[in-house]
Design a protein around this motif. Structure first.
Motif, PDB file in Angstrom:
ATOM      1  N   UNK A  18       0.653  -1.579   0.064  1.00 10.78           N
ATOM      2  CA  UNK A  18      -0.166  -0.153   0.051  1.00 10.78           C
ATOM      3  C   UNK A  18       1.194   1.270   0.124  1.00 10.78           C
ATOM      4  N   UNK A  19       1.148   1.968  -0.781  1.00 11.60           N
ATOM      5  CA  UNK A  19       1.368   3.349  -0.773  1.00 11.60           C
ATOM      6  C   UNK A  19       0.571   4.686  -0.923  1.00 11.60           C
ATOM      7  N   UNK A  20      -0.275   5.177  -1.392  1.00 11.50           N
ATOM      8  CA  UNK A  20      -1.284   6.349  -1.381  1.00 11.50           C
ATOM      9  C   UNK A  20      -2.284   6.062   0.161  1.00 11.50           C
ATOM     10  N   UNK A  21      -2.459   6.966   0.370  1.00 11.70           N
ATOM     11  CA  UNK A  21      -2.800   7.464   2.206  1.00 11.70           C
ATOM     12  C   UNK A  21      -4.215   7.020   1.013  1.00 11.70           C
ATOM     13  N   UNK A  22      -5.179   7.362   1.836  1.00 13.69           N
ATOM     14  CA  UNK A  22      -7.072   7.639   1.950  1.00 13.69           C
ATOM     15  C   UNK A  22      -7.146   9.357   1.145  1.00 13.69           C
ATOM     16  N   UNK A  23      -6.575  10.197   1.508  1.00 11.07           N
ATOM     17  CA  UNK A  23      -6.553  11.685   1.687  1.00 11.07           C
ATOM     18  C   UNK A  23      -5.892  12.166   0.103  1.00 11.07           C
ATOM     19  N   UNK A  24      -5.196  11.046  -0.314  1.00  9.89           N
ATOM     20  CA  UNK A  24      -4.042  11.323  -1.380  1.00  9.89           C
ATOM     21  C   UNK A  24      -4.476  12.425  -2.294  1.00  9.89           C
ATOM     22  N   UNK A  26      -4.303  12.407  -5.021  1.00 10.55           N
ATOM     23  CA  UNK A  26      -3.816  12.597  -7.296  1.00 10.55           C
ATOM     24  C   UNK A  26      -5.468  10.998  -6.994  1.00 10.55           C
ATOM     25  N   UNK A  27      -5.202  10.376  -6.252  1.00  8.89           N
ATOM     26  CA  UNK A  27      -6.566   9.621  -5.989  1.00  8.89           C
ATOM     27  C   UNK A  27      -7.561  10.186  -5.694  1.00  8.89           C
ATOM     28  N   UNK A  28      -7.997  11.262  -4.862  1.00  9.59           N
ATOM     29  CA  UNK A  28      -9.111  12.412  -4.734  1.00  9.59           C
ATOM     30  C   UNK A  28      -9.494  12.603  -5.518  1.00  9.59           C
ATOM     31  N   UNK A  29      -8.455  13.980  -6.579  1.00 14.48           N
ATOM     32  CA  UNK A  29      -8.867  14.881  -7.071  1.00 14.48           C
ATOM     33  C   UNK A  29      -8.484  14.974  -8.861  1.00 14.48           C
TER      34      UNK A  29
END
Ligand code: PLP
Length: 279
Positions: A18-24, A26-29
């Motif tokens: 696992x590399x990204x935080x839940x609020x990253x 890149x993932x959320x925006x």
């Protein structure tokens, strides 16, 4: 060969780490930049050109990309675990990181080239023209539209390709609202008229393709001159060859546009020889 993952400052990690935080962001925006390049003989091809484009994309997003030497080291670490005999697709990613602030998230993945892309090199692709909803010159005076930026917001690009495949085509070709062919969702448009090899000007907001640039800079080696123009789909049907170029697929002939077949392009093989991808 399985997927390789390398993380800035950590080196190689198991691919399921696992590399990204839940609020990253890149993932959320979709807030970040990336580059994908072809790995051949154990090294990324045109690395400097890709890093230059990544720096430009990051600048356009006011995003702090790590120093270029760190990005080179990250690419090297990923490639160190890849067999020299196998081609691969190396992706460098830098997102804005956690929503409440913090360092950018920076990593590399290296994976096999998709078998479908390899078949396109030999067999070509049939494309559907899809309206992009902008005029040819809408994006130049509107930098917030991110023309020419390779951000991680590729959901629309992928939706276009899925629509094309669902409707019996191999890929999409974007059209401006004033009727010009711009680029494909993940590749640059090239075409031949007489002795000229042409592409769409980057002033239209298309991504400055590294593969197409490499080919255009060597057009003289195959008896052509290089240029930039706007083109309509019907003009493409009357040309001597139409191709899509990108880092992982290489150079692929377009065989049909919206169901209208194109005559076989005489220059496909010699243009493919310039970029030296296995066909
Ligand atoms: N245009 C778009 C929108 C792309 O995403 C890409 C590559 O991913 C290209 C063009 C081709 O660029 P390159 O040859 O540097 O891979």
């Amino acid at each position: 060969m399985n997927r390789i993952v390398a993380v800035l400052g950590r080196g190689l990690v198991p691919a399921d780490t696992p590399l990204l935080r839940a609020d990253d962001l890149g993932a959320v925006r979709g807030d970040g930049v990336f580059e994908t390049m072809h790995v051949r003989a154990g090294a990324p091809w045109l690395l400097d050109e890709h890093l230059a484009r990544m720096i430009n994309s990051a600048d356009r997003l006011d995003l702090d990309l790590p120093p270029v030497t760190d990005m080179i080291e990250l690419a090297r670490q990923a490639c160190s675990a890849w067999p020299h005999t196998e081609e691969g697709a190396l992706r460098l990613v830098c997102t804005r990181g956690p929503e409440d602030g913090g360092p950018p998230t920076v990593y590399a993945t290296l994976a096999p080239v998709s078998p479908k892309l390899k078949t396109y090199r030999a067999g070509g692709v049939a494309v559907a023209t899809l309206p992009l909803g902008v005029t040819t010159h809408a994006r130049t005076p509107a930098p917030w539209l991110l023309g020419g930026v390779k951000s991680v917001s590729y959901a629309m690009n992928m939706a276009c390709q899925r629509w094309a495949v669902r409707n019996g085509y191999d890929d999409a070709l974007w059209l401006s609202t004033d009727g010009y062919a711009l680029e494909a969702p993940t590749s640059t448009l090239l075409w031949q008229v007489g002795g000229e090899l042409l592409t769409t000007p980057t002033s239209t907001g298309v991504l400055a393709g590294t593969t197409a640039r490499f080919v255009l800079d060597r057009a003289g080696d195959v008896g052509l001159t290089a240029g930039e123009k706007l083109v309509t789909p019907s003009e493409l049907l009357g040309s001597q060859g139409v191709w899509l170029a990108s880092s992982v697929r290489g150079l692929v002939e377009i065989t049909a546009i919206d169901g209208a077949a194109l005559p076989t392009a005489a220059k496909t093989r010699s243009l493919q020889d310039l970029v030296s991808y296995p066909v």
